[in-house]
Design a protein around this motif. Structure first.
Motif, short mmCIF file in Angstrom:
data_model
loop_
_atom_site.label_atom_id
_atom_site.label_comp_id
_atom_site.label_asym_id
_atom_site.label_seq_id
_atom_site.Cartn_x
_atom_site.Cartn_y
_atom_site.Cartn_z
N MET A 21 19.68 -18.37 42.81
CA MET A 21 19.45 -17.82 44.15
C MET A 21 20.03 -16.41 44.28
O MET A 21 19.39 -15.50 44.80
N LEU A 22 21.29 -16.25 43.81
CA LEU A 22 21.94 -14.94 43.89
C LEU A 22 21.22 -13.91 43.05
O LEU A 22 21.11 -12.74 43.43
N VAL A 23 20.70 -14.36 41.89
CA VAL A 23 19.95 -13.45 41.02
C VAL A 23 18.67 -13.00 41.72
O VAL A 23 18.29 -11.82 41.67
N LYS A 24 18.02 -13.93 42.39
CA LYS A 24 16.78 -13.59 43.11
C LYS A 24 17.05 -12.59 44.23
O LYS A 24 16.29 -11.64 44.43
N ILE A 25 18.17 -12.80 44.95
CA ILE A 25 18.53 -11.86 46.02
C ILE A 25 18.85 -10.50 45.44
O ILE A 25 18.43 -9.46 45.95
N LYS A 26 19.60 -10.49 44.32
CA LYS A 26 19.99 -9.24 43.67
C LYS A 26 18.78 -8.44 43.23
O LYS A 26 18.75 -7.20 43.33
N ASN A 27 17.75 -9.14 42.74
CA ASN A 27 16.54 -8.46 42.26
C ASN A 27 15.61 -8.01 43.39
O ASN A 27 14.64 -7.30 43.14
N ASN A 28 15.91 -8.45 44.62
CA ASN A 28 15.04 -8.09 45.75
C ASN A 28 15.81 -7.40 46.87
O ASN A 28 15.37 -7.40 48.02
N LEU A 29 16.92 -6.75 46.51
CA LEU A 29 17.74 -6.08 47.51
C LEU A 29 16.96 -4.96 48.22
O LEU A 29 17.12 -4.76 49.43
N ASN A 30 16.14 -4.24 47.46
CA ASN A 30 15.37 -3.16 48.07
C ASN A 30 14.43 -3.68 49.15
O ASN A 30 14.29 -3.07 50.22
N TYR A 31 13.78 -4.81 48.87
CA TYR A 31 12.84 -5.37 49.83
C TYR A 31 13.56 -5.88 51.08
O TYR A 31 13.04 -5.74 52.21
N SER A 72 10.65 3.59 39.43
CA SER A 72 9.38 2.91 39.22
C SER A 72 9.48 1.41 39.45
O SER A 72 8.52 0.76 39.86
N ASN A 73 10.67 0.84 39.21
CA ASN A 73 10.87 -0.60 39.33
C ASN A 73 11.81 -0.90 40.49
O ASN A 73 13.02 -0.68 40.40
N LEU A 74 11.26 -1.43 41.58
CA LEU A 74 12.08 -1.71 42.76
C LEU A 74 12.97 -2.93 42.57
O LEU A 74 13.88 -3.16 43.38
N HIS A 75 12.71 -3.72 41.54
CA HIS A 75 13.53 -4.91 41.28
C HIS A 75 14.80 -4.57 40.50
O HIS A 75 15.71 -5.39 40.41
N GLU A 76 14.85 -3.39 39.93
CA GLU A 76 16.01 -3.00 39.14
C GLU A 76 17.22 -2.79 40.06
O GLU A 76 17.13 -2.04 41.04
N PRO A 77 18.37 -3.43 39.77
CA PRO A 77 19.54 -3.31 40.66
C PRO A 77 19.98 -1.86 40.90
O PRO A 77 20.39 -1.51 42.00
N LYS A 78 19.88 -1.01 39.87
CA LYS A 78 20.31 0.38 40.03
C LYS A 78 19.44 1.13 41.05
O LYS A 78 19.90 2.08 41.67
N SER A 79 18.20 0.69 41.19
CA SER A 79 17.32 1.37 42.15
C SER A 79 17.82 1.17 43.57
O SER A 79 17.58 2.00 44.46
#
Length: 443
Positions: free
Chosen positions: A1-11, A103-110
Motif C-alpha cells: 500500500m505504501l509503495v503504491k502511494i509513494k509511486n502516485n504522490l504526484n497524482y 517523463s515518468n510521473l511515478h518516479e519518486p524523485k519527480s
C-alpha cells in the motif's frame, strides 16, 4: 500500500491542488471588469460575446481571444468556473513539470520537482489573486499561459505524432495561443527558434509538428494588426508619444528593471543558484541548450513592453508567462544528486526556505483573500436587497468596503477600481447595468 502511494504522490498532489484552487476560485466573487459581461444579473450569451469581441477587435484591442475566454468564464457562474479554473491550474503545473524534463510521473524523485513547482507557484507567482482568482485575469493570463505551454510541450515532444486527430486539434490551439498576448508571442517564438538552433539534432523528431508554427504566427499577426490597437494607442499613447524615442525607451527600460526586481528577483536568484551548480559540474552544454532558451524567451516577454505606454508597476499579471519560463528553467536545472555534498546542502536549504515562506505567505494570503471576498459579497448582497424595494429617485446607496485586500492573493489588490459618490462614475454605471438598476452610489 505504501509503495503504491509513494509511486502516485504526484497524482495525489495534483488532486489536492485541483480541489484547493477550485474551492478558492469558487469562493471569490466577480470583480471589476467581470461586470462588462453581466447584464441584469445574467452573463452574456455566446452570441453576445461573439458580437462584443468582433466590435472590440475593430474599436479597441486585438486581444479578443483572451477576452472571449474571460467572458465565457464569467457567464458560466462561480462554481463551474471554479472547477474549470482548478483543472487548468493543475494542468499548467503538470505542463511545467513535463517541460522541466520529467517523463515518468511515478518516479519518486519527480515528486521533489513537482513540490518545488507548487511552492514556486503559490509563493512566487506575481499577482496570484489577479491571475488565478479574478475571472477576467484568469481568462487573460492563466488560461492563455496554459495554452502557450501546451503548444510548446507538443512541439518539443521527442516522438513523432502518432495520433493525427491530436495534431489537427493543435492547429486551432496554436492559432489561439499566438493570438492571446502581444509580449508572450514574442517570447515564445524567440524561445522556439533559439531552442531549434541549439538542439538541431532534435528537429528530426519535430518535423511534422513544426508546421504548427504557421498557425501560431498567423494568430500573432491577427493579434497585432487589429484595427482597434491603433484606436487604443491614440487614447493611451498621446502623452507617451510627446517624448523622443530615446526618452521613451529609457523610461520604460528603467521601469521594467524595477518591475523585474520587484516581481521576478527571487525566481531569478533560484535559477542562477541551480545554474551555478550545473556549471560547477561543468554541464555547460545542458545550460546553453536547455536553460538559455527559456531565459531568453522570458527576458524578451518582459522587455517587449519597452514601448508600451501602459506600464503599471503594480500589475504583475502580465509577467505570468515570463515567470513560468523562469520556473521551468529553474526546475530543469535542479539536479537531484544527493551523494554530492554541495548539491545536497543547497537542495535542503532551498526547500526549507521555500516551505517556510510558502506557508507564511499562503496562509496569510488565503485569510486576506477570504476577508476581501466577504467584504465584496456583502456589498453585492446589499445591492440585491435594496433592489427589492428600489427607489428610482434615490437609487441604491452602498457603504465603502468593510475590508480591503492587503496581499497579492486578494482579488482586489492592484486594481483600485471602485465606485464614487456620484452615480455617473464608470464603475457605478457598470454595476448598475450588471444588477439591472438605474443608479448606484457610495456613501
Amino acid at each position: 500500500m505504501l509503495v503504491k502511494i509513494k509511486n502516485n504522490l504526484n497524482y495525489l498532489a495534483v488532486g489536492a491542488v485541483f480541489a484547493f484552487v477550485s474551492f478558492w476560485t469558487a469562493k471569490t466573487p466577480a470583480w471589476s471588469d467581470d461586470f462588462n459581461n453581466i447584464v441584469n444579473g445574467k452573463g452574456l450569451t455566446f452570441l453576445q460575446i461573439a458580437q462584443t469581441q468582433y466590435h472590440r477587435y475593430f474599436v479597441w484591442s486585438g486581444r479578443v481571444v483572451a477576452e472571449s475566454i474571460a467572458s465565457i468564464l464569467v457567464s458560466l457562474g462561480r462554481i463551474p468556473f471554479g472547477v474549470l479554473n482548478g483543472l487548468v491550474f493543475a494542468i499548467m503545473s503538470l505542463l511545467i513539470l513535463k517541460l522541466a524534463g520529467v517523463s515518468n510521473l511515478h518516479e519518486p524523485k519527480s515528486f521533489i520537482k513537482y513540490t518545488f513547482i507548487l511552492l514556486g507557484l503559490f509563493w512566487l507567482m506575481p499577482s496570484f489573486g489577479q491571475v488565478v482568482l479574478w475571472t477576467s485575469g484568469s481568462g487573460n493570463y492563466l488560461w492563455t499561459a496554459t495554452l502557450n505551454l501546451a503548444f510548446i510541450y507538443y512541439i518539443l515532444k521527442k516522438v513523432d505524432p502518432k495520433k493525427w486527430a491530436v495534431l489537427c486539434l493543435m492547429i486551432p490551439v496554436s492559432f489561439l495561443s499566438g493570438a492571446s498576448n502581444e509580449n508572450s508571442g514574442v517570447g515564445v517564438i524567440a524561445f522556439l527558434l533559439l531552442y531549434f538552433a541549439l538542439n538541431k539534432e532534435q528537429i528530426r523528431f519535430m518535423k511534422t509538428r513544426l508546421l504548427l508554427l504557421l498557425p501560431y504566427l498567423l494568430g500573432y499577426i491577427f493579434l497585432i494588426v487589429a484595427p482597434g490597437n491603433s484606436v487604443r494607442a491614440r487614447v493611451h499613447d498621446a502623452w507617451f508619444m510627446q517624448f523622443s524615442l530615446f526618452d521613451r525607451l529609457t523610461m520604460r527600460f528603467t521601469g521594467l528593471n524595477d518591475i523585474v526586481s520587484a516581481k521576478l528577483l527571487i525566481p531569478l536568484i533560484l535559477l542562477i543558484l541551480f545554474v551555478a551548480l550545473r556549471l560547477v559540474h561543468k554541464d555547460y552544454k545542458f545550460v546553453i541548450a536547455e536553460v538559455l532558451p527559456y531565459f531568453v524567451g522570458a527576458a524578451l516577454m518582459v522587455y517587449a513592453l519597452v514601448m508600451s505606454p501602459e506600464l503599471d508597476p503594480n500589475a504583475g499579471r502580465m509577467y505570468l508567462l515570463p515567470f513560468l519560463f523562469v520556473l521551468i528553467a529553474t526546475t530543469k536545472s535542479m539536479e537531484l544528486v544527493f551523494d554530492d555534498q554541495l548539491n545536497r546542502f543547497v537542495l535542503i536549504l532551498v526547500f526549507m526556505v521555500m516551505f517556510l515562506e510558502t506557508f507564511l505567505s499562503l496562509s496569510s494570503g488565503f485569510i486576506d483573500s477570504m476577508k476581501t471576498n466577504i467584504a465584496i459579497q456583502l456589498r453585492y448582497d446589499s445591492i440585491s436587497e435594496q433592489k427589492k424595494h428600489y427607489n428610482h429617485k434615490r437609487g441604491i446607496v452602498v457603504s465603502p468596503y468593510s475590508y480591503v485586500g492587503q496581499t497579492k492573493y486578494s482579488v482586489s489588490k492592484e486594481t483600485d477600481f471602485d465606485m464614487v459618490a456620484k452615480p455617473t462614475g464608470p464603475y457605478n454605471i457598470l454595476l448598475s447595468r450588471a444588477f439591472g438598476v438605474t443608479k448606484i452610489s457610495i456613501k
